[in-house]
Design a protein around this motif. Structure first.
Motif, PDB file in Angstrom:
ATOM      1  N   ASN A 116       0.777  -1.249   0.000  1.00  0.00           N
ATOM      2  CA  ASN A 116       0.000   0.000   0.000  1.00  0.00           C
ATOM      3  C   ASN A 116       0.804   1.293   0.000  1.00  0.00           C
ATOM      4  O   ASN A 116       0.249   2.367  -0.202  1.00  0.00           O
ATOM      5  CB  ASN A 116      -0.930   0.027   1.218  1.00  0.00           C
ATOM      6  N   HIS A 117       2.102   1.190   0.273  1.00  0.00           N
ATOM      7  CA  HIS A 117       2.910   2.418   0.296  1.00  0.00           C
ATOM      8  C   HIS A 117       4.384   2.051   0.186  1.00  0.00           C
ATOM      9  O   HIS A 117       4.934   1.379   1.058  1.00  0.00           O
ATOM     10  CB  HIS A 117       2.652   3.205   1.589  1.00  0.00           C
ATOM     11  N   THR A 118       4.999   2.513  -0.883  1.00  0.00           N
ATOM     12  CA  THR A 118       6.428   2.264  -1.069  1.00  0.00           C
ATOM     13  C   THR A 118       7.013   3.442  -1.826  1.00  0.00           C
ATOM     14  O   THR A 118       6.281   4.351  -2.242  1.00  0.00           O
ATOM     15  CB  THR A 118       6.657   0.936  -1.817  1.00  0.00           C
ATOM     16  N   HIS A 119       8.334   3.442  -1.939  1.00  0.00           N
ATOM     17  CA  HIS A 119       8.999   4.449  -2.763  1.00  0.00           C
ATOM     18  C   HIS A 119       9.857   3.700  -3.774  1.00  0.00           C
ATOM     19  O   HIS A 119      10.994   3.325  -3.472  1.00  0.00           O
ATOM     20  CB  HIS A 119       9.861   5.384  -1.901  1.00  0.00           C
ATOM     21  N   LEU A 120       9.292   3.427  -4.934  1.00  0.00           N
ATOM     22  CA  LEU A 120      10.067   2.740  -5.966  1.00  0.00           C
ATOM     23  C   LEU A 120      11.190   3.661  -6.437  1.00  0.00           C
ATOM     24  O   LEU A 120      11.025   4.881  -6.476  1.00  0.00           O
ATOM     25  CB  LEU A 120       9.169   2.380  -7.156  1.00  0.00           C
ATOM     26  N   GLY A 157      -0.669  11.648  -1.072  1.00  0.00           N
ATOM     27  CA  GLY A 157       0.179  11.253   0.047  1.00  0.00           C
ATOM     28  C   GLY A 157       1.630  11.062  -0.377  1.00  0.00           C
ATOM     29  O   GLY A 157       1.907  10.957  -1.552  1.00  0.00           O
ATOM     30  N   GLU A 158       2.586  11.120   0.537  1.00  0.00           N
ATOM     31  CA  GLU A 158       2.306  11.221   1.932  1.00  0.00           C
ATOM     32  C   GLU A 158       2.419  12.665   2.392  1.00  0.00           C
ATOM     33  O   GLU A 158       3.336  13.391   2.039  1.00  0.00           O
ATOM     34  CB  GLU A 158       3.269  10.329   2.728  1.00  0.00           C
ATOM     35  N   THR A 159       1.455  13.041   3.212  1.00  0.00           N
ATOM     36  CA  THR A 159       1.383  14.380   3.768  1.00  0.00           C
ATOM     37  C   THR A 159       1.145  14.220   5.267  1.00  0.00           C
ATOM     38  O   THR A 159       0.831  13.125   5.720  1.00  0.00           O
ATOM     39  CB  THR A 159       0.219  15.159   3.139  1.00  0.00           C
ATOM     40  N   PHE A 178      -3.434   6.148   7.866  1.00  0.00           N
ATOM     41  CA  PHE A 178      -2.181   6.473   8.539  1.00  0.00           C
ATOM     42  C   PHE A 178      -1.120   5.531   7.991  1.00  0.00           C
ATOM     43  O   PHE A 178      -1.087   4.351   8.315  1.00  0.00           O
ATOM     44  CB  PHE A 178      -2.308   6.311  10.061  1.00  0.00           C
ATOM     45  N   HIS A 179      -0.255   6.078   7.129  1.00  0.00           N
ATOM     46  CA  HIS A 179       0.810   5.265   6.541  1.00  0.00           C
ATOM     47  C   HIS A 179       1.861   5.017   7.610  1.00  0.00           C
ATOM     48  O   HIS A 179       2.133   5.894   8.430  1.00  0.00           O
ATOM     49  CB  HIS A 179       1.344   5.975   5.288  1.00  0.00           C
ATOM     50  N   CYS A 180       2.425   3.806   7.608  1.00  0.00           N
ATOM     51  CA  CYS A 180       3.419   3.415   8.610  1.00  0.00           C
ATOM     52  C   CYS A 180       2.921   3.790  10.009  1.00  0.00           C
ATOM     53  O   CYS A 180       3.587   4.492  10.762  1.00  0.00           O
ATOM     54  CB  CYS A 180       4.757   4.073   8.322  1.00  0.00           C
ATOM     55  N   THR A 231       5.386  -1.530   2.743  1.00  0.00           N
ATOM     56  CA  THR A 231       6.810  -1.658   3.094  1.00  0.00           C
ATOM     57  C   THR A 231       7.440  -0.327   3.489  1.00  0.00           C
ATOM     58  O   THR A 231       8.361  -0.291   4.282  1.00  0.00           O
ATOM     59  CB  THR A 231       7.639  -2.200   1.911  1.00  0.00           C
ATOM     60  N   ASP A 232       7.001   0.770   2.878  1.00  0.00           N
ATOM     61  CA  ASP A 232       7.722   2.045   2.952  1.00  0.00           C
ATOM     62  C   ASP A 232       9.170   1.864   2.505  1.00  0.00           C
ATOM     63  O   ASP A 232      10.064   2.572   2.965  1.00  0.00           O
ATOM     64  CB  ASP A 232       7.658   2.671   4.350  1.00  0.00           C
ATOM     65  N   ALA A 233       9.397   0.890   1.612  1.00  0.00           N
ATOM     66  CA  ALA A 233      10.746   0.652   1.095  1.00  0.00           C
ATOM     67  C   ALA A 233      11.261   1.924   0.406  1.00  0.00           C
ATOM     68  O   ALA A 233      10.460   2.688  -0.124  1.00  0.00           O
ATOM     69  CB  ALA A 233      10.700  -0.508   0.099  1.00  0.00           C
TER      70      ALA A 233
HETATM   71 ZN   LIG Z   1       6.859   6.829   2.715  1.00  0.00          ZN
END
Ligand SMILES: [Zn+2]
Length: 312
Positions: A24-28, A142-144, A203-205, A253-255
């Motif tokens: 649901n949330h990563t940084h490729l 997002g993310e904000t 709420f991410h992470c 992951t928030d990788a």
């Molecule tokens: Zn992030």
């Protein structure tokens, strides 16, 4: 951490999940230098996506959250069918757009880049609006949010302004909101309630405790859970997860950050979300396939049908 043999290099492929999920949330990585170089190896984006598919991570949402990343993030979502995007100006960036440069509690002083000098916060958020409305695979704002760890107290006002702007943007566009809340729980909740939260708020992470989980549950806000829930020391996080209705849980992951146990210290990528799903299954007393099914259902409820075609 601790007794186990130190692992090195890129983590090996986990055993595939008994179901399909979405990160649901990563940084490729948008350019090669963004891929961690580990023992001389950079795992290419194509390889990262291939590995994700092999273990059941069939789609992902990559967040572009500084001005110079908006266009390349949209491009990567257009290039790969399984990649969707979220767009915003990160809270730490918000302060820089307002030219606040002071030492943060983390000890660092961040420098203004060209895009901070050229764009006010308002002008930067206008760029997010333009990108989000023209990108067919933008599924969230997002993310904000607020970050009281990486930004000095002088930057808080800019962060709060930026957060309010993104809340209204998400509502105007009818998109979910992915929130970054670092050491700013009370103000994050207060501002959401003051502005009126978007219908789908994530709420991410998620890093709140059991009491905060109860607030999310009451409001119908989602908690997206990342690698730290797998760390031995974080029993309080597992208690927070246990206090959430399973229908409000997501996985991410928030990788390349926050690699799950037992690979902490190695780089992270979407294929590693498998470890977090297994931990969530354990915490909530579900089988792995039930957990994956629940997470996928929740993901579809938040991000809509666009994302579901690739996860079947
Ligand atoms: Zn992030």
């Amino acid at each position: 951490m601790g007794k186990s043999r130190k692992r090195r290099g890129w983590p090996q492929l986990p055993v595939p999940l008994a179901g399909k999920i979405v990160d649901n949330h990563t940084h490729l990585p948008l350019w090669e230098e963004q891929i961690p170089l580990v023992e001389g190896v950079r795992l290419s984006l194509a390889e990262q996506l291939e590995r994700a598919g092999q273990v059941g991570v069939s789609a992902m949402i990559t967040s572009g959250c500084q001005l110079d990343e908006l266009a390349p993030t949209v491009e990567v979502s257009e290039e790969y069918p399984q990649v969707f995007c979220a767009l915003a100006i990160h809270p730490n960036e918000a302060a820089l757009h307002e030219k606040v440069v002071a030492t943060a509690p983390d000890g660092q002083t961040y420098q203004l880049q060209e895009w901070h000098r050229q764009y006010s916060l308002e002008a930067a958020v206008a760029q997010v609006y333009a990108a989000a409305t023209s990108a067919p695979k933008c599924v969230a704002i997002g993310e904000t949010g607020l970050d009281y760890f990486r930004t000095s107290p002088q930057g808080r006002q800019a962060q709060q302004q930026g957060f309010r702007m993104h809340i209204s943007l998400a509502k105007e566009l009818g998109l979910p909101l992915q929130i970054h809340d670092r050491e700013a729980h009370a103000d994050t909740i207060r501002i959401l309630l003051e502005e009126g939260a978007p219908e789908r708020t994530v709420f991410h992470c998620f890093s709140g405790d059991k009491e905060m989980a109860q607030v999310l549950a009451e409001q119908g806000w989602y908690a997206s859970i990342a690698g730290p829930v797998t760390y031995n020391a974080n029993q309080w996080q597992r208690e927070a997860v246990a206090a959430m209705p399973a229908s409000l849980l997501l996985v991410e992951t928030d990788a390349p950050y926050l690699t799950p146990h037992p690979h902490r210290g190695q780089p992270n990528a979407s294929y590693m979300s498998v470890w977090t799903v297994r931990k969530l299954a354990e915490i909530t007393g579900r089988s792995e396939s039930e957990m994956a099914g629940q997470l996928l259902k929740n993901t579809r409820e938040v991000y809509g049908e666009k994302i579901s075609g690739f996860a079947d």
